[in-house]
Design an enzyme around this catalytic site. Sequence first.
Site, PDB file in Angstrom:
ATOM      1  N   GLU A 190       0.838  -1.203   0.000  1.00  0.00           N
ATOM      2  CA  GLU A 190       0.000   0.000   0.000  1.00  0.00           C
ATOM      3  C   GLU A 190       0.872   1.252   0.000  1.00  0.00           C
ATOM      4  OE1 GLU A 190      -0.983   1.866   3.887  1.00  0.00           O
ATOM      5  OE2 GLU A 190      -2.905   0.867   3.526  1.00  0.00           O
ATOM      6  N   ASP A 239      -5.268  -4.320  -2.382  1.00  0.00           N
ATOM      7  CA  ASP A 239      -5.259  -2.866  -2.560  1.00  0.00           C
ATOM      8  C   ASP A 239      -3.850  -2.356  -2.846  1.00  0.00           C
ATOM      9  OD1 ASP A 239      -4.412  -3.360   0.097  1.00  0.00           O
ATOM     10  OD2 ASP A 239      -5.069  -1.388   0.742  1.00  0.00           O
TER      11      ASP A 239
END
Length: 374
Positions: free
Chosen positions: A78, A135
């Site tokens: 991330e 993500d």
Amino acid sequence: MPSDSPEPARPALTAGRRAFLGLLAAPALASLPRGATAQGMPEWLAELKTEWAVFRGRFVTREGRVLDSGKGDESHTEGQGFGMLFAAEAGDAVSFDKMLDWTRRYLRHSRGNLHAWRYRGDAVDPVSDRNNATDGDIMIAWALMRGADLFARPALAREAALICRDILTHCTREVAGKLVLLPGMQGFEKRDHVVLNPSYYIFPALLEFEKIVPGPQWRRLVADGMEICCNSARFGRWSLPADWIEFYREPSFQPRMASSWPTRFSWDAVRVPLYLAWARQSDNPALKACVDFWHAPGQRTLPAWADLRSNTLAPYPGHAGVQAVANLARASRDRNRRMQELPRVAQATDYYGASLILLSRIAWQEARAGAPIV
């Protein structure tokens, strides 16, 4: 894998991006100061460069590792993706390359194109868990796409496409007639349900992936994600999205808050309104619910979180990153509203708050460009 060039010049923009930046300059949509600097640079871009320099100085090592200061200086996909995105938007190719090279060297799977989600520099085995975080892979691919455009390096887009294909193969599933996005390759599929994280749906990125991996799956993933995470899965007195949810294989079962995580609208779910605003979904019910929660009459501070089962609030306020997202969400609901001054990266107490501030700044410049993109 070596970088294509140590310090590439900023190229002429593609026609689509040139049109996009032209829309950003429309006077009727102005909010943050958008004058020109003495060098002719738009003021918003000069501010972004300044803010990125502060972020880089606080959280990025010389080797290109982005430090999560709130978690013992771990690094995550991330954060690597955030940093690469910020560097690309600020035109900092040198930092972009360092972060990309570090990510390839330490986190890229030896087989395939996804990445191990965490690096712990103080551990005997810094990458003991090879599972990915979807993500993080999405953000890395999105940053590569933007780097390919802004630095005129098509090889970066090809690398992004490989990641995107692996996301579709390993991190999406058909469940109860919906195409869902798993948080990782392993650990989130149960006998009668899957566990989902609504904040992993980075809606504007998923829609851009159609440019490099054509097909209807991206828009379906976005549409089904919005139906599940923003319409069906909202809870508590404020009808807010939860950090983690369970989505059942039986179509008649409604999504529930995940049993293995706190039942909160908190540090994960705060990104749901951020990505909805970025995708220009001003009428989305989840975005509206977040705005109503944060800006309720008589509320003096923004709570750090809300427990959606007990309907109680955190006893302390949210940090500057939460304030940035709340300002973005409120402004995106009303095009006639001027954006309140966003907090500065220097005001953030940690890496994550600083990231939310920079994400909100970029999202506002792009979200106000026109009609919804979904």
